[in-house]
Design an enzyme around this catalytic site. Structure first.
Site, PDB file in Angstrom:
ATOM      1  N   ARG A   1       0.810  -1.225   0.000  1.00 35.25           N
ATOM      2  CA  ARG A   1       0.000   0.000   0.000  1.00 35.25           C
ATOM      3  C   ARG A   1       0.834   1.260   0.000  1.00 35.25           C
ATOM      4  NH1 ARG A   1      -4.369  -0.355   4.641  1.00 35.25           N
ATOM      5  NH2 ARG A   1      -2.523  -1.164   5.693  1.00 35.25           N
TER       6      ARG A   1
ATOM      7  N   TYR B   1     -13.254  -8.634  13.655  1.00 34.34           N
ATOM      8  CA  TYR B   1     -12.227  -9.482  13.031  1.00 34.34           C
ATOM      9  C   TYR B   1     -12.725 -10.930  12.898  1.00 34.34           C
ATOM     10  CZ  TYR B   1      -7.520 -11.550  12.445  1.00 34.34           C
ATOM     11  OH  TYR B   1      -6.411 -12.231  11.988  1.00 34.34           O
TER      12      TYR B   1
END
Ligand SMILES: NC(=O)c1ccc[n+]([C@@H]2O[C@H](COP(=O)([O-])OP(=O)(O)OC[C@H]3O[C@@H](n4cnc5c(N)ncnc54)[C@H](OP(=O)(O)O)[C@@H]3O)[C@@H](O)[C@H]2O)c1
Length: 231
Positions: free
Chosen positions: A34, A140
């Site tokens: 990224r 999560y």
């Protein structure tokens, strides 16, 4: 001929270990990153998996460099832990967007070329938390459990095209993600009594991507030192 492999989040941690393992195996390996620089010796494509436009552009570049992706490892993932009572909606949806919808985006982009090839390996990195649950990780755990249903549905849709779809479910692995956790408290619940190295996960991914795993699909393979036994 070298297979074309793409590992998301392959610039560090488990993803980087997977990328290095498959590259050492003779595959042509691309990784997404990224920010910063891609790891040395691997073909890096800038990509945020929360953006379909990024995913499309990354696949276009990988295909131009090394051909259609034959092995896709969806590994990019984040945590944003907090108890449900305190969890803002965006803390929930951000994690699901990166971990589960991100896997949808890359798998969706990969599947048509794999169908044309009449072969393919999709490996999704889930977590022991998917089945065990963990206080502070409703977001999560939901995202990682979602990957299992996603993989099994995909395995049913594309098995007849020679494409296998499997899930690797690591336990406690020594990476940036777990750097702040209390190692002693966690390892005392692990039968093997220690955390995993990223390469112990990577070697299982290498197996699932290999011919030796040709008859395995829709499986969830724990790599957790026994932490999730029975779940
Ligand atoms: N460590 C563990 O104990 C453990 C246990 C079970 C499962 N897992 C799973 O294993 C996978 C890898 O974890 P790790 O421990 O290696 O974590 P890590 O060291 O924190 O690395 C996470 C990787 O995911 C990438 N990533 C995160 N969000 C992204 C996004 N939106 N778009 C593109 N890339 C993104 C990161 O890229 P940047 O460098 O750009 O941030 C980084 O490469 C994750 O899915 C994690 O949930 C880890």
């Amino acid at each position: 001929m070298a297979r074309s492999v793409l590992v998301t989040g392959g610039n560090r941690g488990i993803g980087l270990a997977i990328a290095r393992e498959l590259a050492a195996n003779g595959d042509a390996v691309a990784v997404t990153y990224r920010s910063g620089e891609p790891p040395e010796g691997l073909f890096g494509v800038r990509c945020d998996v929360t953006s379909m436009a990024d995913v499309e552009a990354a696949f276009d570049k990988v295909e131009a460099e090394q051909g259609p992706v034959e092995v896709l490892v969806s590994n990019a993932g984040i945590t944003k832990d907090t108890l449900l009572a305190m969890m803002k909606e965006e803390t929930f949806t951000d994690v699901v967007d990166a971990n589960l919808t991100g896997a949808y985006r890359v798998a969706k982009r990969a599947i048509r070329p794999m169908m044309k090839l009449k072969r393919g390996r999709v490996i999704l990195v889930s977590s022991v938390i998917a089945m065990l649950g963990q206080a502070g990780q409703t977001n999560y755990a939901a995202s990682k459990a979602g990957l299992i249903g996603f993989a099994r549905s995909m395995a049913r849709e594309y098995g007849s095209r020679g494409i296998t779809v499997n899930v690797v479910s690591p336990g406690f692995v020594a990476t940036d993600m777990t750097a702040d956790l209390d190692t002693e408290a966690i390892t005392k619940n692990i039968p093997l009594g220690r955390q995993a190295s990223p390469s112990e996960v990577a070697r299982v991914v290498r197996f699932l991507a290999s011919d030796d795993a040709s008859y395995i699909t829709g499986a969830v393979i724990p790599v957790d030192g026994g932490l999730g036994m029975g779940h």
